[in-house]
Design an enzyme around this catalytic site. Structure first.
Site, mmCIF file in Angstrom:
data_model
loop_
_atom_site.group_PDB
_atom_site.id
_atom_site.type_symbol
_atom_site.label_atom_id
_atom_site.label_comp_id
_atom_site.label_asym_id
_atom_site.label_seq_id
_atom_site.Cartn_x
_atom_site.Cartn_y
_atom_site.Cartn_z
ATOM 1 N N ARG A 295 0.828 -1.201 0.000
ATOM 2 C CA ARG A 295 0.000 0.000 0.000
ATOM 3 C C ARG A 295 0.868 1.258 0.000
ATOM 4 O O ARG A 295 0.525 2.255 -0.625
ATOM 5 C CB ARG A 295 -0.919 0.015 1.231
ATOM 6 C CG ARG A 295 -1.913 1.150 1.176
ATOM 7 C CD ARG A 295 -2.817 1.189 2.361
ATOM 8 N NE ARG A 295 -2.058 1.396 3.588
ATOM 9 C CZ ARG A 295 -2.585 1.329 4.793
ATOM 10 N NH1 ARG A 295 -3.862 1.030 4.939
ATOM 11 N NH2 ARG A 295 -1.850 1.547 5.858
ATOM 12 N N ARG B 47 0.599 7.549 2.628
ATOM 13 C CA ARG B 47 0.562 7.565 4.095
ATOM 14 C C ARG B 47 1.975 7.613 4.639
ATOM 15 O O ARG B 47 2.799 6.757 4.330
ATOM 16 C CB ARG B 47 -0.193 6.329 4.624
ATOM 17 C CG ARG B 47 -1.640 6.645 4.930
ATOM 18 C CD ARG B 47 -2.382 5.470 5.471
ATOM 19 N NE ARG B 47 -1.910 5.034 6.799
ATOM 20 C CZ ARG B 47 -2.624 4.247 7.588
ATOM 21 N NH1 ARG B 47 -3.811 3.811 7.195
ATOM 22 N NH2 ARG B 47 -2.157 3.878 8.750
HETATM 23 P P1 AP5 Z 1 -6.587 -1.831 5.364
HETATM 24 O O1 AP5 Z 1 -7.999 -2.178 5.149
HETATM 25 O O2 AP5 Z 1 -6.160 -0.421 5.172
HETATM 26 O O3 AP5 Z 1 -6.111 -2.353 6.807
HETATM 27 P P2 AP5 Z 1 -6.195 -1.624 8.210
HETATM 28 O O4 AP5 Z 1 -6.309 -2.701 9.229
HETATM 29 O O5 AP5 Z 1 -7.244 -0.570 8.182
HETATM 30 O O6 AP5 Z 1 -4.729 -1.001 8.261
HETATM 31 P P3 AP5 Z 1 -4.245 0.426 8.743
HETATM 32 O O7 AP5 Z 1 -2.884 0.621 8.179
HETATM 33 O O8 AP5 Z 1 -5.257 1.474 8.511
HETATM 34 O O9 AP5 Z 1 -4.143 0.127 10.283
HETATM 35 P P4 AP5 Z 1 -3.587 0.969 11.410
HETATM 36 O O10 AP5 Z 1 -4.294 0.421 12.583
HETATM 37 O O11 AP5 Z 1 -2.108 0.979 11.502
HETATM 38 O O12 AP5 Z 1 -3.933 2.479 11.009
HETATM 39 P P5 AP5 Z 1 -4.877 3.576 11.614
HETATM 40 O O13 AP5 Z 1 -5.240 4.472 10.510
HETATM 41 O O14 AP5 Z 1 -5.936 2.999 12.445
HETATM 42 O O15 AP5 Z 1 -5.704 -2.800 4.446
HETATM 43 C C1 AP5 Z 1 -4.298 -2.646 4.362
HETATM 44 C C2 AP5 Z 1 -3.819 -3.051 2.961
HETATM 45 O O16 AP5 Z 1 -4.078 -4.435 2.763
HETATM 46 C C3 AP5 Z 1 -4.564 -2.328 1.824
HETATM 47 O O17 AP5 Z 1 -3.681 -2.095 0.782
HETATM 48 C C4 AP5 Z 1 -5.665 -3.322 1.425
HETATM 49 O O18 AP5 Z 1 -6.046 -3.174 0.081
HETATM 50 C C5 AP5 Z 1 -4.969 -4.648 1.671
HETATM 51 N N1 AP5 Z 1 -5.899 -5.717 2.091
HETATM 52 C C6 AP5 Z 1 -6.967 -5.610 2.932
HETATM 53 N N2 AP5 Z 1 -7.566 -6.799 3.097
HETATM 54 C C7 AP5 Z 1 -6.870 -7.686 2.339
HETATM 55 C C8 AP5 Z 1 -7.010 -9.092 2.094
HETATM 56 N N3 AP5 Z 1 -7.980 -9.815 2.663
HETATM 57 N N4 AP5 Z 1 -6.110 -9.683 1.272
HETATM 58 C C9 AP5 Z 1 -5.115 -8.959 0.689
HETATM 59 N N5 AP5 Z 1 -4.937 -7.621 0.870
HETATM 60 C C10 AP5 Z 1 -5.805 -6.995 1.688
HETATM 61 O O19 AP5 Z 1 -3.882 4.348 12.599
HETATM 62 C C11 AP5 Z 1 -2.789 5.093 12.107
HETATM 63 C C12 AP5 Z 1 -2.115 5.849 13.247
HETATM 64 O O20 AP5 Z 1 -3.027 6.802 13.810
HETATM 65 C C13 AP5 Z 1 -1.665 4.996 14.444
HETATM 66 O O21 AP5 Z 1 -0.385 4.435 14.238
HETATM 67 C C14 AP5 Z 1 -1.688 6.027 15.565
HETATM 68 O O22 AP5 Z 1 -0.551 6.872 15.502
HETATM 69 C C15 AP5 Z 1 -2.903 6.866 15.218
HETATM 70 N N6 AP5 Z 1 -4.131 6.341 15.824
HETATM 71 C C16 AP5 Z 1 -5.244 5.895 15.154
HETATM 72 N N7 AP5 Z 1 -6.184 5.489 16.026
HETATM 73 C C17 AP5 Z 1 -5.664 5.669 17.261
HETATM 74 C C18 AP5 Z 1 -6.144 5.418 18.572
HETATM 75 N N8 AP5 Z 1 -7.365 4.882 18.774
HETATM 76 N N9 AP5 Z 1 -5.342 5.727 19.622
HETATM 77 C C19 AP5 Z 1 -4.112 6.274 19.443
HETATM 78 N N10 AP5 Z 1 -3.587 6.535 18.226
HETATM 79 C C20 AP5 Z 1 -4.356 6.235 17.140
HETATM 80 MG MG MG Z 2 -7.272 1.537 8.547
#
Ligand code: AP5
Ligand code: MG
Length: 200
Positions: free
Chosen positions: A128, A134
């Protein structure tokens, strides 16, 4: 109301599956990651503050995330329910969410935990990263995000198991197959609680 938490490590498909869940069950999607990135893109004071954590792969402090989430949740209290994506990520966040919902006469219905092997997570996020823009989709930051998940977020599995709310799904399959399994878990919950989903 149907309130779902979609839980899993970075790259497990939380965002991908949330989009499909929202379409089928007509829920409001609240992704704290998306909300925080929006603030970063708009270069708001909050966006500038959270960037220092997100760009390092660290969790944003609980009080910031909770404030943002409460604000967004309160805008949609008349909806059929919520899907919380990437939230909660700490025990403090989980307890605060329970408390917030309780005050509104609501609760978490179901926690869907999507399990994917670490090697596959790394592969997906690197893939990705080639075009996502990102700032946290780079090799060393992905490794940090996975470590932070294990240290600070994994303990939530025990928290929700104790509440009897966990549905564990194997996420090592194509997107539609994973969604099929998630749909079955949600439908089983709805049937056993005699809830008719709101479909537009
Ligand atoms: P995707 O669907 O984007 O997966 P995801 O689980 O949503 O991954 P993220 O990278 O968004 O997770 P994250 O938890 O690190 O990020 P977040 O934004 O929450 O899929 C990923 C990839 O795989 C894509 O390319 C997709 O096409 C592919 N894919 C999906 N399913 C597939 C399958 N079955 N087979 C093959 N490929 C597939 O957080 C980011 C940052 O924000 C954190 O690090 C933190 O700094 C902050 N943050 C966010 N929420 C909080 C919180 N609650 N508390 C504190 N900090 C926070
Ligand atoms: Mg996500």
């Amino acid at each position: 109301m149907l309130n779902i938490v979609i839980f899993g490590p970075p790259g497990s498909g939380k965002g991908t599956q949330s989009t499909k869940i929202v379409e089928k069950y007509n829920l409001i999607h609240l992704s704290t990651g998306d909300l925080l990135r929006e603030e970063m893109e708009n270069e708001t004071p909050l966006g500038k503050e959270v960037r220092q954590y997100i760009d390092k792969g660290l969790l944003v402090p609980d009080e910031i995330v909770l404030k943002e989430l409460y604000m967004r949740t309160s805008e949609h209290m008349d909806s059929p329910g919520f899907i919380f994506d990437g939230f909660p990520r700490t025990i403090v966040q989980a307890e605060s969410l329970d408390e917030m919902l309780r005050k509104e006469g609501m609760s978490i219905s179901l926690v869907i935990s999507v399990e994917v092997e670490e090697e596959e997570l790394h592969k997906r996020l690197m893939g990705r990263g080639e075009d996502s823009g990102r700032s946290d989709d780079s090799d060393d930051i992905i490794i940090r995000r996975l470590e932070v998940y294990k240290e600070q977020t994994l303990p939530l599995i025990a928290y929700y198991k104790k509440q009897g709310k966990m549905a564990t799904i194997n996420g090592m399959a194509p997107v539609d197959q994973v969604f099929g399994k998630i749909s079955r878990a949600i439908d089983t919950y709805l049937e056993s609680h005699k809830i008719i989903p709101v479909v537009e």
